[in-house]
Design a protein around this motif. Structure first.
Motif, PDB file in Angstrom:
ATOM      1  N   TRP A   1       0.948  -1.176   0.016  1.00 51.91           N
ATOM      2  CA  TRP A   1       0.086  -0.042  -0.108  1.00 51.91           C
ATOM      3  C   TRP A   1       0.909   1.130   0.021  1.00 51.91           C
ATOM      4  CZ3 TRP A   1      -0.808   3.922   3.753  1.00 51.91           C
ATOM      5  CH2 TRP A   1      -1.867   4.740   3.544  1.00 51.91           C
ATOM      6  N   TRP A   2       2.010   1.305   0.806  1.00 52.21           N
ATOM      7  CA  TRP A   2       2.952   2.394   0.724  1.00 52.21           C
ATOM      8  C   TRP A   2       3.339   2.590  -0.591  1.00 52.21           C
ATOM      9  CZ3 TRP A   2       5.572   0.502   5.871  1.00 52.21           C
ATOM     10  CH2 TRP A   2       4.940   1.104   6.907  1.00 52.21           C
ATOM     11  N   SER A   3       3.572   1.527  -1.418  1.00 52.37           N
ATOM     12  CA  SER A   3       4.034   1.755  -2.655  1.00 52.37           C
ATOM     13  C   SER A   3       3.175   2.544  -3.657  1.00 52.37           C
ATOM     14  CB  SER A   3       4.794   0.289  -3.140  1.00 52.37           C
ATOM     15  OG  SER A   3       5.179   0.597  -4.595  1.00 52.37           O
ATOM     16  N   GLN A   4       1.890   2.037  -3.374  1.00 49.48           N
ATOM     17  CA  GLN A   4       0.715   2.592  -4.282  1.00 49.48           C
ATOM     18  C   GLN A   4       0.797   4.088  -3.938  1.00 49.48           C
ATOM     19  OE1 GLN A   4      -2.981   0.395  -3.802  1.00 49.48           O
ATOM     20  NE2 GLN A   4      -2.160  -1.290  -4.332  1.00 49.48           N
ATOM     21  N   ARG A   5       0.798   4.590  -2.675  1.00 52.18           N
ATOM     22  CA  ARG A   5       0.542   5.940  -2.124  1.00 52.18           C
ATOM     23  C   ARG A   5       1.889   6.689  -2.593  1.00 52.18           C
ATOM     24  NH1 ARG A   5      -3.860   7.310  -2.786  1.00 52.18           N
ATOM     25  NH2 ARG A   5      -3.514   9.267  -1.718  1.00 52.18           N
ATOM     26  N   ALA A   6       2.873   6.205  -2.784  1.00 54.69           N
ATOM     27  CA  ALA A   6       4.085   6.985  -2.973  1.00 54.69           C
ATOM     28  C   ALA A   6       4.202   7.463  -4.454  1.00 54.69           C
ATOM     29  CB  ALA A   6       5.541   6.049  -2.899  1.00 54.69           C
ATOM     30  N   ASP A   7       3.302   6.810  -5.184  1.00 50.30           N
ATOM     31  CA  ASP A   7       3.173   7.379  -6.612  1.00 50.30           C
ATOM     32  C   ASP A   7       2.308   8.851  -6.620  1.00 50.30           C
ATOM     33  OD1 ASP A   7       4.579   5.633  -7.613  1.00 50.30           O
ATOM     34  OD2 ASP A   7       2.973   4.066  -8.138  1.00 50.30           O
ATOM     35  N   HIS A   8       1.723   9.142  -5.472  1.00 50.05           N
ATOM     36  CA  HIS A   8       0.831  10.235  -5.372  1.00 50.05           C
ATOM     37  C   HIS A   8       1.441  11.565  -4.715  1.00 50.05           C
ATOM     38  CE1 HIS A   8      -1.692   6.830  -6.029  1.00 50.05           C
ATOM     39  NE2 HIS A   8      -2.868   7.392  -6.256  1.00 50.05           N
ATOM     40  N   PRO A   9       1.937  12.216  -5.525  1.00 54.15           N
ATOM     41  CA  PRO A   9       2.808  13.704  -4.742  1.00 54.15           C
ATOM     42  C   PRO A   9       1.784  14.397  -3.966  1.00 54.15           C
ATOM     43  CG  PRO A   9       2.912  13.583  -7.361  1.00 54.15           C
ATOM     44  CD  PRO A   9       1.849  12.629  -6.866  1.00 54.15           C
ATOM     45  N   GLY A  10       2.370  14.578  -2.711  1.00 52.44           N
ATOM     46  CA  GLY A  10       1.536  15.295  -1.830  1.00 52.44           C
ATOM     47  C   GLY A  10       1.042  14.257  -0.723  1.00 52.44           C
ATOM     48  N   THR A  11       1.232  13.081  -1.177  1.00 54.22           N
ATOM     49  CA  THR A  11       0.729  12.046  -0.113  1.00 54.22           C
ATOM     50  C   THR A  11       1.474  12.228   1.501  1.00 54.22           C
ATOM     51  OG1 THR A  11       0.348   9.649   0.505  1.00 54.22           O
ATOM     52  CG2 THR A  11       2.406  10.189  -0.565  1.00 54.22           C
TER      53      THR A  11
END
Length: 394
Positions: free
Chosen positions: A116-126
């Motif tokens: 899940w961390w890997s998925q969210r890391a693709d979102h700038p500002g997370t």
């Protein structure tokens, strides 16, 4: 003056003062939530994972490397935690360990959280993942060559952090997120919580055999790309609300400043700019505020002082660039003529983004093909996170 010269000036000032120089007025990242810092050394079966939550340190190696996270309570729960990493490479190596973890092992839940961390890391500002080198680079400029800012030891030296392990990462994360947070980043916190809830529910649902390691299907990939692109657009838009960032972008033409030279009752306003560099094209939605870029107001919920659409641009005989704004709506106040204003692209509305994603989800969930019905979608250009572009190329 150009952006390159502006950046050079900041670096020379940092070198002269022997301290970091602010690149942003506000903290460009969210404060970490119950953070877990991870440092990795070695490769292959000899890879060593060191992790800390600020109170105790754990280690793991080989096939059981993620036990370091499991011992710190990293698992599927009601609230997500923030992962603090030195750089993107560390996260990639952590994901490799997670994918290789036995689903029946005691570290399986920690491995899923890494996914899940890997998925969210693709979102700038997370706020789910705090990349220390990226966060520090967004907040300060150092008196070193730009390439050196990609290296963690350089930041530790300039910010006075002695610890070279996970505790040092927590110190850097605290410094990078200290002070007033950039207005609007709370939207990403809400998206993180929604994503975490969906991920946890899907993973624990006994009616499905969903595996987080499995590749996305076409619908999931399309919706995932939409959320990543939305995040990139929103984060870039919010950053223009930072006075220092706006000042820098005024030399690239993304943000422009000038004086209102003409106005009519039909909603037409002409602004004579200070410089010829301008990236605001015809028909572009724009907004403005009184003063120079350094005077950009913090978000106050009242909306922009001026908003409209670029009707045309022209260069006068004395080589001044004039921007004509149509459908202009200006907040009531003093006379417009002679008013100093700063113009920028219209701020991205996260509510519209969410509505668009919901509609996209609805269409993909329809039994019939929505591509074969209705009008063809109009092509448009969008910013895509660099990590997503690299992944697609690979």
């Amino acid at each position: 003056m150009s952006v390159a010269l502006f950046d050079l000036g900041q670096r020379l000032r940092a070198a002269t003062l022997a301290r970091p120089v602010a690149r942003a007025t506000f903290a460009p990242v969210l404060p970490p939530i119950d953070p877990v810092a991870v440092a990795l050394t070695g490769t292959g079966d000899g890879m060593l994972v060191r992790a800390t939550d600020g109170t105790r340190m754990t280690t793991g190696t080989g096939s059981g490397a993620l036990s370091a996270l499991a011992e710190l309570g990293v698992s599927i729960g009601p609230e997500h935690r923030t992962l603090v990493i030195p750089d993107r490479d560390a996260l990639s190596r952590l994901v490799e360990l997670a994918r290789a973890t036995d689903p029946a092992s005691s570290s399986a839940a920690a491995a899923a959280v890494v996914g899940w961390w890997s998925q969210r890391a693709d979102h700038p500002g997370t706020g789910a993942v705090l990349n220390v080198t990226v966060a520090c680079s967004a907040r300060w400029v150092l008196g070193v060559p730009p390439g050196d800012e990609r290296h963690l030891p350089v930041w530790r030296t300039w910010l006075g952090v002695a610890d070279a392990g996970p505790h040092g990462l927590l110190e850097l994360a605290a410094v990078a997120s200290a002070g007033q947070t950039l207005s609007g980043l709370d939207t990403f916190a809400e998206d993180d919580q929604h994503s975490w809830g969906y991920f946890a529910t899907r993973l624990s649902d006994p009616k499905t055999s969903w595996d987080w390691r499995r590749r996305d299907n076409r619908r999931e990939a399309a919706l995932g790309l939409a959320t990543r692109c939305d995040a990139a657009e929103l984060y870039d838009s919010l950053r223009l609300g930072d006075p220092l960032v706006a000042t820098r972008e005024s030399f690239s033409g993304t943000v422009v400043s000038g004086v209102v030279s003409a106005a009519s009752a039909r909603g037409l306003i002409e602004v004579t700019l200070d410089h010829l560099a301008c990236r605001l094209r015809e028909n572009a939605a724009i907004e403005g505020s009184p003063g120079y870029p350094r005077d950009v107001p913090a978000g106050n919920g009242r909306g922009p002082w001026l908003h409209g659409r670029v009707a045309s641009t022209r260069v006068t005989t004395d080589e001044r660039l004039v921007v004509t704004i149509t459908d202009a709506v200006v907040r009531p106040g003093p006379a417009w003529i002679g008013q100093r204003v700063t113009l920028r692209p219209r701020s991205v509305d996260p509510r519209q983004q969410r509505s668009g994603r919901q509609e996209l989800h609805r269409r993909y969930a329809a039994r019939r093909s929505w591509l074969s019905g209705g009008s063809a979608p109009a092509p448009r250009r969008r910013d895509v996170p660099l990590d997503v572009v690299v992944a697609a190329a690979e």
